[in-house]
Design a protein around this motif. Structure first.
Motif, PDB file in Angstrom:
ATOM      1  N   GLY A 176       0.897  -1.200  -0.034  1.00  0.00           N
ATOM      2  CA  GLY A 176      -0.257   0.029   0.006  1.00  0.00           C
ATOM      3  C   GLY A 176       0.895   1.339  -0.295  1.00  0.00           C
ATOM      4  O   GLY A 176       2.041   1.014  -0.034  1.00  0.00           O
ATOM      5  N   CYS A 177       0.229   2.532   0.054  1.00  0.00           N
ATOM      6  CA  CYS A 177       1.135   3.551  -0.175  1.00  0.00           C
ATOM      7  C   CYS A 177       0.383   4.416   1.439  1.00  0.00           C
ATOM      8  O   CYS A 177      -0.848   5.004   1.185  1.00  0.00           O
ATOM      9  CB  CYS A 177       0.761   4.251  -1.285  1.00  0.00           C
ATOM     10  SG  CYS A 177       1.430   6.197  -1.176  1.00  0.00           S
ATOM     11  N   PRO A 178       1.357   4.826   2.289  1.00  0.00           N
ATOM     12  CA  PRO A 178       0.931   5.096   3.310  1.00  0.00           C
ATOM     13  C   PRO A 178       0.153   6.739   2.939  1.00  0.00           C
ATOM     14  O   PRO A 178      -0.585   7.217   3.641  1.00  0.00           O
ATOM     15  CB  PRO A 178       1.965   5.315   4.379  1.00  0.00           C
ATOM     16  CG  PRO A 178       3.114   4.499   3.653  1.00  0.00           C
ATOM     17  CD  PRO A 178       2.754   4.138   2.265  1.00  0.00           C
ATOM     18  N   VAL A 220      -2.279  12.089  -8.014  1.00  0.00           N
ATOM     19  CA  VAL A 220      -2.594  10.462  -8.413  1.00  0.00           C
ATOM     20  C   VAL A 220      -2.245   9.802  -7.260  1.00  0.00           C
ATOM     21  O   VAL A 220      -2.596   8.424  -7.289  1.00  0.00           O
ATOM     22  CB  VAL A 220      -1.834  10.138  -9.657  1.00  0.00           C
ATOM     23  CG1 VAL A 220      -2.676  10.941 -10.803  1.00  0.00           C
ATOM     24  CG2 VAL A 220      -0.413  10.455  -9.547  1.00  0.00           C
ATOM     25  N   ASN A 221      -1.466  10.110  -6.173  1.00  0.00           N
ATOM     26  CA  ASN A 221      -1.021   9.001  -5.061  1.00  0.00           C
ATOM     27  C   ASN A 221      -2.114   9.230  -3.948  1.00  0.00           C
ATOM     28  O   ASN A 221      -2.270   9.615  -2.996  1.00  0.00           O
ATOM     29  CB  ASN A 221       0.298   9.663  -4.360  1.00  0.00           C
ATOM     30  CG  ASN A 221       1.420   9.607  -5.314  1.00  0.00           C
ATOM     31  OD1 ASN A 221       1.397   9.596  -6.598  1.00  0.00           O
ATOM     32  ND2 ASN A 221       2.653   9.338  -4.676  1.00  0.00           N
ATOM     33  N   SER A 222      -3.650   8.728  -4.561  1.00  0.00           N
ATOM     34  CA  SER A 222      -4.591   8.649  -3.677  1.00  0.00           C
ATOM     35  C   SER A 222      -5.557   7.469  -4.204  1.00  0.00           C
ATOM     36  O   SER A 222      -5.034   6.937  -5.073  1.00  0.00           O
ATOM     37  CB  SER A 222      -5.406   9.735  -3.864  1.00  0.00           C
ATOM     38  OG  SER A 222      -5.765  10.088  -5.561  1.00  0.00           O
ATOM     39  N   PRO A 248       5.843   9.334   4.037  1.00  0.00           N
ATOM     40  CA  PRO A 248       6.959   9.253   5.214  1.00  0.00           C
ATOM     41  C   PRO A 248       8.506   8.941   4.533  1.00  0.00           C
ATOM     42  O   PRO A 248       9.472   9.373   5.152  1.00  0.00           O
ATOM     43  CB  PRO A 248       6.261   8.054   5.868  1.00  0.00           C
ATOM     44  CG  PRO A 248       5.095   7.733   5.410  1.00  0.00           C
ATOM     45  CD  PRO A 248       4.925   8.431   4.034  1.00  0.00           C
ATOM     46  N   THR A 249       8.487   8.343   3.395  1.00  0.00           N
ATOM     47  CA  THR A 249       9.776   7.871   2.707  1.00  0.00           C
ATOM     48  C   THR A 249      10.535   9.399   2.405  1.00  0.00           C
ATOM     49  O   THR A 249      11.621   9.505   2.934  1.00  0.00           O
ATOM     50  CB  THR A 249       9.765   7.067   1.483  1.00  0.00           C
ATOM     51  OG1 THR A 249       9.074   6.057   2.169  1.00  0.00           O
ATOM     52  CG2 THR A 249      11.051   6.916   0.767  1.00  0.00           C
ATOM     53  N   HIS A 250       9.729  10.178   1.967  1.00  0.00           N
ATOM     54  CA  HIS A 250      10.472  11.604   1.390  1.00  0.00           C
ATOM     55  C   HIS A 250      10.715  12.123   2.706  1.00  0.00           C
ATOM     56  O   HIS A 250      11.364  13.056   2.445  1.00  0.00           O
ATOM     57  CB  HIS A 250       9.588  12.151   0.197  1.00  0.00           C
ATOM     58  CG  HIS A 250       9.638  11.625  -1.345  1.00  0.00           C
ATOM     59  ND1 HIS A 250       8.813  10.404  -1.406  1.00  0.00           N
ATOM     60  CD2 HIS A 250      10.782  11.705  -2.179  1.00  0.00           C
ATOM     61  CE1 HIS A 250       9.425  10.274  -2.750  1.00  0.00           C
ATOM     62  NE2 HIS A 250      10.098  11.126  -3.003  1.00  0.00           N
TER      63      HIS A 250
HETATM   64 FE1  SF4 Z   1       3.771   6.170  -1.276  1.00  0.00          FE
HETATM   65 FE2  SF4 Z   1       5.948   7.471  -0.781  1.00  0.00          FE
HETATM   66 FE3  SF4 Z   1       6.338   5.049  -0.905  1.00  0.00          FE
HETATM   67 FE4  SF4 Z   1       5.690   6.692  -2.993  1.00  0.00          FE
HETATM   68  S1  SF4 Z   1       7.572   6.541  -1.835  1.00  0.00           S
HETATM   69  S2  SF4 Z   1       4.632   4.741  -2.483  1.00  0.00           S
HETATM   70  S3  SF4 Z   1       4.362   8.212  -2.203  1.00  0.00           S
HETATM   71  S4  SF4 Z   1       5.012   5.904   0.753  1.00  0.00           S
END
Ligand code: SF4
Length: 300
Positions: A84-86, A112-114, A172-174
């Protein structure tokens, strides 16, 4: 082992008439066996234009949903359904509807990240590459809700001079990439150029020479003359940067910029996905049609 696995993937892919898509943030070995590598919307659009019956999306769930929205007649598979994407999960449909009720005249622009449900409830979508353009074309008297990424939203506000109603979501990654990471590397490598993604915080963007989407970062590093680049986005992209620019050096701004969700996809799971025809990603109607409209309004 890996060679046997790769040839197993190749033959399953041919048998099933499948195309394998890999996001720029995937593991290097996954990128290497993919038919197409790129950003999420570009991959989904290109897959829709192929005659493949099956699309294996090596990325996170909302990306596979986008592929399913744009290719309703194809079977879309994600090799790990837990990918998933947090950031996408930080905004639910109910939360967006509540926000809309508070600002009934606002135009809703969603990154689009939704989720598909959130896209379906939006007036238009945007990518990190076109968000500035999309927002700048909205009539100046209109209020704008920008969701779910507050960092991309604050970047768009800066670039357009518009005041945006921001949802407080973030990647969270960025956000683990710090301005001090860039500044320290710049001290060590004074001639290096730093390119970062707009999902990074404002102080990271301020410390960089260039801010852009993954495809814009790839283009920038290809075109600029520098020998060393500091890369402020998910570290999976370094594989492609090195492969496409053998004479240049690429340093991740931080090893912390590693998305664990993206890295859930492995070669083994791709083979299992093809063997078991799983995990199938579908978007029910009318959500799919409404989300497709929001994507098409962005493309228009
Ligand atoms: Fe989601 Fe960030 Fe991972 Fe991309 S890098 S999938 S925006 S958590």
């Amino acid at each position: 082992m890996s060679e046997a696995l790769i040839s197993r993937i190749e033959s399953l892919k041919d048998e099933m008439g499948a195309v394998i898509l890999a996001h720029n943030y995937q593991r290097g070995d996954v990128q290497d066996i993919a038919d197409l590598v790129g950003d999420s919307l570009d991959l989904s659009r290109k897959a829709a234009a192929t005659d493949a019956k099956v699309v294996v999306f090596c990325g996170v769930y909302f990306m596979a949903e986008t592929a399913a929205i744009l290719s309703p007649e194809k079977t879309v598979l994600i090799p790990d359904k837990n990918a998933g994407c947090p950031l996408a999960n930080m905004l639910s449909l109910r939360e967006l509807e509540d926000l809309r009720r508070k600002h009934p005249d606002a135009v809703v622009v969603t990154y689009v990240n939704s989720s598909a449900a959130v896209k379906a409830a939006s007036d238009t979508c945007c990518t990190s590459a076109n968000a500035v353009k999309i927002v700048s074309e909205i009539p100046p008297e209109k209020e704008i809700i920008f969701a779910p990424d507050m960092s991309l939203g604050s970047y768009v506000a800066e670039e357009t001079g518009r005041s945006l109603i921001l949802w407080q979501g973030y990647c969270p990654t960025h956000h683990r990439i710090l301005a001090s990471d860039i500044l320290n590397l710049k001290k060590e490598h004074p001639n290096a150029l730093a390119a970062v993604h707009p999902e990074c915080t404002e102080d990271v963007r301020d410390a960089a020479d260039f801010v852009g989407s993954t495809s814009q970062i790839l283009e920038y590093c290809h075109e600029e003359d520098a020998g060393i680049f500091i890369i402020g986005t998910e570290i999976g992209i370094i594989h492609r940067l090195k492969k496409e620019n053998p004479g240049k050096e690429f340093l991740p701004a931080s090893e912390m910029g590693d998305c664990p969700n993206m890295k859930l996809i492995t070669l083994e799971k791709i083979a299992w996905a093809l063997e078991d025809n799983s995990y199938r990603v579908t978007v029910p109607e009318p959500t799919a049609s409404l989300a497709r409209c929001a994507i098409e309004r962005m493309l228009a």
